[in-house]
Design an enzyme around this catalytic site. Structure first.
Site, short mmCIF file in Angstrom:
data_model
loop_
_atom_site.label_atom_id
_atom_site.label_comp_id
_atom_site.label_asym_id
_atom_site.label_seq_id
_atom_site.Cartn_x
_atom_site.Cartn_y
_atom_site.Cartn_z
N PHE A 271 3.82 -5.05 9.05
CA PHE A 271 3.65 -3.78 9.74
C PHE A 271 3.40 -4.06 11.22
O PHE A 271 2.57 -4.91 11.56
CB PHE A 271 2.49 -2.99 9.14
CG PHE A 271 2.50 -1.55 9.54
CD1 PHE A 271 3.50 -0.71 9.07
CD2 PHE A 271 1.55 -1.03 10.39
CE1 PHE A 271 3.54 0.63 9.44
CE2 PHE A 271 1.58 0.30 10.76
CZ PHE A 271 2.58 1.13 10.29
N ASP B 238 -2.11 -8.71 3.93
CA ASP B 238 -2.29 -7.27 4.11
C ASP B 238 -1.80 -6.59 2.83
O ASP B 238 -0.63 -6.70 2.47
CB ASP B 238 -1.50 -6.79 5.33
CG ASP B 238 -1.75 -5.33 5.65
OD1 ASP B 238 -2.08 -4.56 4.73
OD2 ASP B 238 -1.59 -4.94 6.83
N TYR C 225 -5.90 4.92 2.20
CA TYR C 225 -5.35 6.28 2.25
C TYR C 225 -3.94 6.37 1.66
O TYR C 225 -3.38 7.45 1.59
CB TYR C 225 -5.34 6.82 3.68
CG TYR C 225 -4.69 5.94 4.72
CD1 TYR C 225 -3.31 5.89 4.86
CD2 TYR C 225 -5.46 5.16 5.58
CE1 TYR C 225 -2.71 5.09 5.82
CE2 TYR C 225 -4.88 4.36 6.55
CZ TYR C 225 -3.51 4.33 6.66
OH TYR C 225 -2.92 3.52 7.61
N ARG D 11 12.41 6.63 2.87
CA ARG D 11 11.58 5.95 1.89
C ARG D 11 11.03 6.94 0.85
O ARG D 11 10.68 8.07 1.19
CB ARG D 11 10.38 5.27 2.56
CG ARG D 11 10.69 4.25 3.61
CD ARG D 11 9.44 3.47 3.98
NE ARG D 11 8.31 4.35 4.31
CZ ARG D 11 7.07 3.90 4.57
NH1 ARG D 11 6.83 2.61 4.54
NH2 ARG D 11 6.11 4.74 4.87
#
Length: 397
Positions: free
Chosen positions: A113, A184, A209, A356
């Site tokens: 990311f 990660d 989240y 996505r």
């Protein structure tokens, strides 16, 4: 056997929506609203500052960390929650570099990311000790690991395509070359079975989240392997990571074990939401989630490819090499996704051309997948995306 009909009843999803974007933001669990209201009205409202002791606010980060630890294969006392994922990436990388002081190379890949890369670049520039961030293609990571690498910093599941790294194999390769590993788990925790202890990962971080459904901006977590617990120096030596915060020493003394990775005051309201969201996982098997997720994704791929030949699969076809998301490419991907969202099928877009879709069997089943494909096929076949309205970019894609 996990009862997915039961788990579906635990979420509050709007009528007329097929939600395939839990890989970006999980939907609202029913219990969260009541738990947050109770925290505000009964704990904060009535106990006031006493809530730090009487309501257990001070120990939330460690207690909730242990709940997340169950989902990522971490033993008790090795995970703590708080701050943002960017801060946790910073902490993990800074500590890893100090544990390997003779080397100056950090290895990552271009499927990581971008925020993780920004954090790494900033930290290495601040340290100003000749560090280099080496970015390679995901398929080239294993070959790039050698005895010059101080630390590998990888996202287990590629945010764009869902491509899945082999955590155990790459960690073993890194350790054999004398490198420290940082993983990660933002697209892993709650999506696929993870075993940080079994894989011998040194550090792991992640947000709550997405698949953990704790709400926008929910606090992140960090895992530190037991062998590093008392040696990893916290670069961000915050008050909450002090050995004795209320001694008010002028000098910093790191807390014991994972406690030293605490930084700022816990976001207690957000922690209450996370705690309630984690109740969904009681009685849920991650292996069951994984099997159901792969089945839903494979159904989706088959149906989309049969009916929407303009869309090109960007994700690995083999479900065992993919996380819990599927991406397709199209030159007009952004407009297509906006047209889908307008018709109640919610996924998202990632530049330059990927749409996505996340598959979370906790609240999505075969019926929703087939209905979503019907909408996608209509949007593609009838070019319903081809309007100025759908081409206009919003701040969040």
């Amino acid at each position: 056997m996990t009862d997915f009909k039961r788990t579906q009843s635990l979420f509050n999803l709007p009528d007329g929506v097929i939600y395939l974007d839990g890989n970006s933001l999980g939907p609202l669990p029913v219990a969260v609203s009541e738990r947050v209201h109770r925290m505000i009205s009964e704990e904060w409202g009535k106990q006031l500052i006493g809530g730090w002791n009487s309501a257990g606010w001070m120990v939330q980060p460690r207690r909730i960390g242990d709940r997340i630890g169950r989902l990522i294969g971490a033993p008790g006392g090795t995970v703590v929650v708080g701050d943002t994922l960017s801060i946790k990436v910073y902490q993990a990388l800074a500590s890893a570099l100090e544990l390997n002081p003779s080397r100056r190379m950090v290895l990552t890949d271009n499927g990581n990311f971008p925020s993780d890369l920004y954090i790494a670049e900033g930290l290495l520039r601040t340290l100003d000790r000749g560090y280099t961030l080496r970015v390679v293609a995901p398929d080239d990571v294993e070959a790039a690991i050698d005895d010059t690498i101080a630390a590998t910093m990888l996202t287990e599941v590629d945010y764009r395509t869902g491509r899945l790294h082999d955590m155990a194999a790459l960690t073993q390769k890194a350790h054999s070359a004398g490198a420290i590993t940082i993983w990660d788990l933002a697209h892993s925790a709650g999506a696929i079975p993870v075993d940080v202890l079994g894989a011998k990962a040194d550090f792991a971080v992640g947000c709550t989240y997405k698949y953990l459904n704790a709400g926008p901006g929910a606090p992140a977590f960090i895992y530190v392997a037991p062998q590093h617990a008392e040696n990893a120096r916290p670069a961000l030596s915050g008050w909450m990571g002090h050995q004795s915060p209320f001694a008010f020493d002028l000098d910093y003394r790191p807390g014991s074990g994972i406690e030293r990775m605490r930084v700022g005051t816990p976001p207690v309201i957000a922690m209450a939401a996370l705690d309630a969201a984690l109740d969904v996982w009681d009685g849920v098997s991650m292996n069951d989630v994984r099997q159901a997720s792969i089945a839903l994704a494979e159904l989706f791929i088959r149906e989309v490819e049969a009916r929407c030949q303009e869309l090109k699969l960007a994700s690995p076809r083999d479900g065992s090499k993919r996380g819990s998301q599927v991406s397709f490419r199209h030159d007009n991907g952004y407009a297509i996704m906006q047209a889908l969202i307008a018709r109640g099928v919610i996924g998202d877009f990632r530049a330059p051309d990927a749409i996505r879709f996340g598959f979370t069997p906790l609240y999505i089943g075969e019926t929703e997948v087939r209905a979503a494909v019907d909408v996608i096929a209509d949007v593609i076949a009838n070019r319903r995306w081809d309007t100025a309205e759908y081409r206009k970019r919003a701040l969040v894609t």
